[in-house]
Design a protein around this motif. Structure first.
Motif, PDB file in Angstrom:
ATOM      1  N   PHE A  25     -19.592  12.381   4.724  1.00 49.49           N
ATOM      2  CA  PHE A  25     -19.736  11.673   3.459  1.00 49.49           C
ATOM      3  C   PHE A  25     -19.786  10.163   3.683  1.00 49.49           C
ATOM      4  O   PHE A  25     -20.598   9.459   3.072  1.00 49.49           O
ATOM      5  CB  PHE A  25     -18.564  12.023   2.538  1.00 49.49           C
ATOM      6  N   MET A  26     -18.899   9.674   4.582  1.00 48.37           N
ATOM      7  CA  MET A  26     -18.855   8.245   4.864  1.00 48.37           C
ATOM      8  C   MET A  26     -20.155   7.784   5.510  1.00 48.37           C
ATOM      9  O   MET A  26     -20.643   6.684   5.219  1.00 48.37           O
ATOM     10  CB  MET A  26     -17.663   7.924   5.769  1.00 48.37           C
ATOM     11  N   GLU A  27     -20.730   8.636   6.407  1.00 50.01           N
ATOM     12  CA  GLU A  27     -21.992   8.293   7.050  1.00 50.01           C
ATOM     13  C   GLU A  27     -23.122   8.248   6.020  1.00 50.01           C
ATOM     14  O   GLU A  27     -23.966   7.342   6.044  1.00 50.01           O
ATOM     15  CB  GLU A  27     -22.311   9.304   8.146  1.00 50.01           C
ATOM     16  N   GLN A  28     -23.120   9.243   5.131  1.00 45.73           N
ATOM     17  CA  GLN A  28     -24.130   9.248   4.069  1.00 45.73           C
ATOM     18  C   GLN A  28     -23.976   8.019   3.173  1.00 45.73           C
ATOM     19  O   GLN A  28     -24.970   7.394   2.790  1.00 45.73           O
ATOM     20  CB  GLN A  28     -23.995  10.521   3.233  1.00 45.73           C
ATOM     21  N   ALA A  29     -22.738   7.693   2.874  1.00 47.70           N
ATOM     22  CA  ALA A  29     -22.479   6.510   2.049  1.00 47.70           C
ATOM     23  C   ALA A  29     -22.934   5.244   2.771  1.00 47.70           C
ATOM     24  O   ALA A  29     -23.495   4.328   2.153  1.00 47.70           O
ATOM     25  CB  ALA A  29     -20.985   6.419   1.714  1.00 47.70           C
ATOM     26  N   ARG A  30     -22.697   5.206   4.102  1.00 43.34           N
ATOM     27  CA  ARG A  30     -23.120   4.037   4.886  1.00 43.34           C
ATOM     28  C   ARG A  30     -24.639   3.898   4.881  1.00 43.34           C
ATOM     29  O   ARG A  30     -25.180   2.805   4.689  1.00 43.34           O
ATOM     30  CB  ARG A  30     -22.614   4.167   6.325  1.00 43.34           C
ATOM     31  N   LEU A  31     -25.331   5.049   5.075  1.00 46.16           N
ATOM     32  CA  LEU A  31     -26.789   5.023   5.075  1.00 46.16           C
ATOM     33  C   LEU A  31     -27.340   4.628   3.710  1.00 46.16           C
ATOM     34  O   LEU A  31     -28.300   3.859   3.610  1.00 46.16           O
ATOM     35  CB  LEU A  31     -27.336   6.397   5.488  1.00 46.16           C
ATOM     36  N   GLN A  32     -26.715   5.174   2.663  1.00 48.69           N
ATOM     37  CA  GLN A  32     -27.143   4.817   1.305  1.00 48.69           C
ATOM     38  C   GLN A  32     -26.904   3.343   1.031  1.00 48.69           C
ATOM     39  O   GLN A  32     -27.745   2.674   0.418  1.00 48.69           O
ATOM     40  CB  GLN A  32     -26.398   5.680   0.284  1.00 48.69           C
ATOM     41  N   ARG A  33     -25.745   2.839   1.508  1.00 48.47           N
ATOM     42  CA  ARG A  33     -25.437   1.421   1.332  1.00 48.47           C
ATOM     43  C   ARG A  33     -26.434   0.556   2.102  1.00 48.47           C
ATOM     44  O   ARG A  33     -26.910  -0.463   1.599  1.00 48.47           O
ATOM     45  CB  ARG A  33     -24.014   1.137   1.814  1.00 48.47           C
ATOM     46  N   GLN A  34     -26.741   1.005   3.339  1.00 43.39           N
ATOM     47  CA  GLN A  34     -27.704   0.275   4.159  1.00 43.39           C
ATOM     48  C   GLN A  34     -29.084   0.259   3.500  1.00 43.39           C
ATOM     49  O   GLN A  34     -29.762  -0.778   3.458  1.00 43.39           O
ATOM     50  CB  GLN A  34     -27.787   0.920   5.550  1.00 43.39           C
ATOM     51  N   LYS A  35     -29.485   1.435   2.971  1.00 47.15           N
ATOM     52  CA  LYS A  35     -30.766   1.525   2.286  1.00 47.15           C
ATOM     53  C   LYS A  35     -30.786   0.638   1.054  1.00 47.15           C
ATOM     54  O   LYS A  35     -31.776  -0.064   0.784  1.00 47.15           O
ATOM     55  CB  LYS A  35     -31.032   2.987   1.892  1.00 47.15           C
ATOM     56  N   ARG A  36     -29.683   0.663   0.319  1.00 44.66           N
ATOM     57  CA  ARG A  36     -29.586  -0.161  -0.890  1.00 44.66           C
ATOM     58  C   ARG A  36     -29.640  -1.640  -0.535  1.00 44.66           C
ATOM     59  O   ARG A  36     -30.302  -2.424  -1.221  1.00 44.66           O
ATOM     60  CB  ARG A  36     -28.285   0.167  -1.623  1.00 44.66           C
ATOM     61  N   GLU A  37     -28.957  -2.008   0.548  1.00 42.53           N
ATOM     62  CA  GLU A  37     -28.968  -3.405   0.976  1.00 42.53           C
ATOM     63  C   GLU A  37     -30.365  -3.837   1.397  1.00 42.53           C
ATOM     64  O   GLU A  37     -30.790  -4.961   1.102  1.00 42.53           O
ATOM     65  CB  GLU A  37     -27.971  -3.603   2.120  1.00 42.53           C
ATOM     66  N   GLN A  38     -31.073  -2.934   2.113  1.00 39.41           N
ATOM     67  CA  GLN A  38     -32.443  -3.240   2.517  1.00 39.41           C
ATOM     68  C   GLN A  38     -33.348  -3.393   1.309  1.00 39.41           C
ATOM     69  O   GLN A  38     -34.174  -4.319   1.246  1.00 39.41           O
ATOM     70  CB  GLN A  38     -32.975  -2.141   3.441  1.00 39.41           C
ATOM     71  N   GLU A  39     -33.179  -2.475   0.345  1.00 46.14           N
ATOM     72  CA  GLU A  39     -33.985  -2.565  -0.874  1.00 46.14           C
ATOM     73  C   GLU A  39     -33.675  -3.852  -1.629  1.00 46.14           C
ATOM     74  O   GLU A  39     -34.577  -4.514  -2.147  1.00 46.14           O
ATOM     75  CB  GLU A  39     -33.716  -1.353  -1.764  1.00 46.14           C
ATOM     76  N   LYS A  88     -32.575  -6.583  -0.292  1.00 42.24           N
ATOM     77  CA  LYS A  88     -33.127  -7.684   0.493  1.00 42.24           C
ATOM     78  C   LYS A  88     -34.623  -7.836   0.224  1.00 42.24           C
ATOM     79  O   LYS A  88     -35.130  -8.954   0.034  1.00 42.24           O
ATOM     80  CB  LYS A  88     -32.879  -7.424   1.982  1.00 42.24           C
ATOM     81  N   ILE A  89     -35.310  -6.681   0.208  1.00 41.54           N
ATOM     82  CA  ILE A  89     -36.758  -6.696  -0.078  1.00 41.54           C
ATOM     83  C   ILE A  89     -37.008  -7.214  -1.480  1.00 41.54           C
ATOM     84  O   ILE A  89     -37.917  -8.025  -1.710  1.00 41.54           O
ATOM     85  CB  ILE A  89     -37.352  -5.287   0.089  1.00 41.54           C
ATOM     86  N   ASN A  90     -36.172  -6.756  -2.418  1.00 37.16           N
ATOM     87  CA  ASN A  90     -36.331  -7.205  -3.810  1.00 37.16           C
ATOM     88  C   ASN A  90     -36.082  -8.703  -3.936  1.00 37.16           C
ATOM     89  O   ASN A  90     -36.784  -9.401  -4.675  1.00 37.16           O
ATOM     90  CB  ASN A  90     -35.384  -6.435  -4.724  1.00 37.16           C
ATOM     91  N   ARG A  91     -35.046  -9.187  -3.197  1.00 36.39           N
ATOM     92  CA  ARG A  91     -34.764 -10.621  -3.230  1.00 36.39           C
ATOM     93  C   ARG A  91     -35.926 -11.420  -2.643  1.00 36.39           C
ATOM     94  O   ARG A  91     -36.309 -12.467  -3.176  1.00 36.39           O
ATOM     95  CB  ARG A  91     -33.470 -10.930  -2.478  1.00 36.39           C
ATOM     96  N   GLN A  92     -36.489 -10.890  -1.518  1.00 37.94           N
ATOM     97  CA  GLN A  92     -37.624 -11.561  -0.891  1.00 37.94           C
ATOM     98  C   GLN A  92     -38.838 -11.578  -1.822  1.00 37.94           C
ATOM     99  O   GLN A  92     -39.520 -12.599  -1.969  1.00 37.94           O
ATOM    100  CB  GLN A  92     -37.977 -10.851   0.426  1.00 37.94           C
ATOM    101  N   SER A  93     -39.068 -10.407  -2.453  1.00 39.67           N
ATOM    102  CA  SER A  93     -40.184 -10.312  -3.402  1.00 39.67           C
ATOM    103  C   SER A  93     -39.983 -11.263  -4.564  1.00 39.67           C
ATOM    104  O   SER A  93     -40.927 -11.913  -5.042  1.00 39.67           O
ATOM    105  CB  SER A  93     -40.329  -8.880  -3.916  1.00 39.67           C
ATOM    106  N   GLU A  94     -38.726 -11.370  -5.023  1.00 33.46           N
ATOM    107  CA  GLU A  94     -38.416 -12.247  -6.136  1.00 33.46           C
ATOM    108  C   GLU A  94     -38.638 -13.708  -5.746  1.00 33.46           C
ATOM    109  O   GLU A  94     -39.181 -14.504  -6.533  1.00 33.46           O
ATOM    110  CB  GLU A  94     -36.965 -12.028  -6.592  1.00 33.46           C
ATOM    111  N   ARG A  95     -38.201 -14.050  -4.506  1.00 35.26           N
ATOM    112  CA  ARG A  95     -38.425 -15.422  -4.048  1.00 35.26           C
ATOM    113  C   ARG A  95     -39.920 -15.736  -3.949  1.00 35.26           C
ATOM    114  O   ARG A  95     -40.378 -16.817  -4.342  1.00 35.26           O
ATOM    115  CB  ARG A  95     -37.753 -15.635  -2.684  1.00 35.26           C
TER     116      ARG A  95
END
Length: 349
Positions: free
Chosen positions: A276-290, A292-299
């Motif tokens: 569960f923690m690994e899945q949560a980590r991957l989801q968090r990582q994916k969310r952070e990447q998204e 980051k991409i959204n922030r870059q797109s916004e900039r």
């Protein structure tokens, strides 16, 4: 029977008097168990006080306030053939603590300080204590619960499991002792335990240092409880062949299996937790990447908007400059035409 007859019957009880003899047992070991702070120690004081019928003492070192303090397994001899054991109370009903409780109920551990070891530490302790195990005790489980504490549906299910496991371990249906009976919802608590399948329920208001005036009602309740234990033990010895050595080995096997199952379950839960923690980590990582991409797109969007705005402003400034220049040229042309017209007018005159 009246109070004196009950007291006499309890004091004179001997397993040797059973119709088929003692079958290898020489005393009844009443094993008290339950949650911390529910009145086990105070109940022991009450039993001794009623049976001896002398001055009240805090034999079991019970706390008069809630909270519980027993951290050891301590035996208290009621008669020559009956002993109460104040087992350490449960803080929570997880696998480790209930494993320890079952080891205590099964009389597989020596008396003294009780720790809550994890996993196979308890197995090692049981193995080391094997040579000192007493096989001549008839184990009788008694679950103590305070009426002050209400039972949730989740707790009811957990308590039921422990009570039924205690029955399977000892071969005896536990008696339920309810303490502080005038300080909570007694009927609701009794019904909760009946829903768990418990048939024999006794309710008490323990004698304490502050409240130890002897009353017939409280004396009778305690003596009837002890008499009920005796009758049950007699019935079981007379109606079921007993082999104390075989029974303690069966209890040992039962507890060992339970510990193994709890350790296996805990291991599986740890695996699931890690997954569960690994899945949560991957989801968090994916969310952070998204993000980051959204922030870059916004900039980038903001940069484009700023650039477009700047160009529009630049065009507007150019247009305004051109309009000003055209206006100036128009004004100049008008002025030139006006002067020219005025000159012609003077020539005409």
């Amino acid at each position: 029977m009246d109070i004196e007859e009950l007291r006499s019957c309890i004091n004179s009880f001997s397993l040797d008097k059973c119709k088929k003899g003692n079958q290898g047992f020489n005393r009844i070991l009443i094993q008290l168990f339950g949650f911390l702070g529910h009145g086990k120690s105070a109940f022991i004081n009450t039993c001794i006080y009623v049976l001896e019928d002398g001055e009240y003492q805090n034999w079991a070192k019970a706390k008069e306030e809630d909270g519980g303090s027993t951290m050891t397994r301590i035996p208290y001899k009621l008669t020559r053939n009956i002993t109460l054991v104040d087992n350490r109370g449960l803080g929570k009903m997880d696998g480790y603590e209930t494993g320890e409780i079952f080891a205590q109920l099964g009389n597989l551990l020596p008396l003294g300080k009780v720790d809550w070891p994890k996993g196979f530490e308890l197995v090692d302790r049981i193995t080391r204590a094997e040579k000192s195990m007493t096989t001549s005790d008839f184990i009788f489980p008694v679950f103590v619960h305070s009426v002050k504490t209400s039972i949730t549906s989740e707790e009811q299910e957990n308590i039921k499991k422990v009570l039924l496991k205690s029955r399977d371990l000892t071969g005896v249906y536990p008696i339920v002792v309810l303490t502080h009976k005038t300080s909570g919802k007694l009927t609701d608590t009794e019904n909760a335990f009946r829903d768990m399948g418990m048939e024999r329920i006794f309710s008490f208001e323990n004698y304490t240092k502050e409240d130890h005036m002897k009353t017939r009602g409280r004396h009778e309740e305690v003596l009837k409880f002890l008499h009920e234990v005796i009758k049950d033990v007699q019935f079981r010895i007379e109606h079921r062949p007993q082999d104390p050595v075989k029974e303690i080995m069966e209890r040992k096997s039962f507890v060992m299996r339970y510990i193994h199952e709890c350790a296996k379950k805990a291991q599986q839960e740890e695996i699931e937790k890690q997954k569960f923690m690994e899945q949560a980590r991957l989801q968090r990582q994916k969310r952070e990447q998204e993000e980051k991409i959204n922030r870059q797109s916004e900039r980038e969007r903001q940069d484009r908007d700023m650039e477009m705005k700047w160009k529009q402003e630049e065009l507007e400034r150019g247009r305004q400059t051109q309009l000003v220049r055209q206006n100036e040229e128009l004004q100049a042309e008008l002025e030139r035409l006006r002067k020219k017209s005025k000159k012609k007018w003077r020539i005409f005159r």
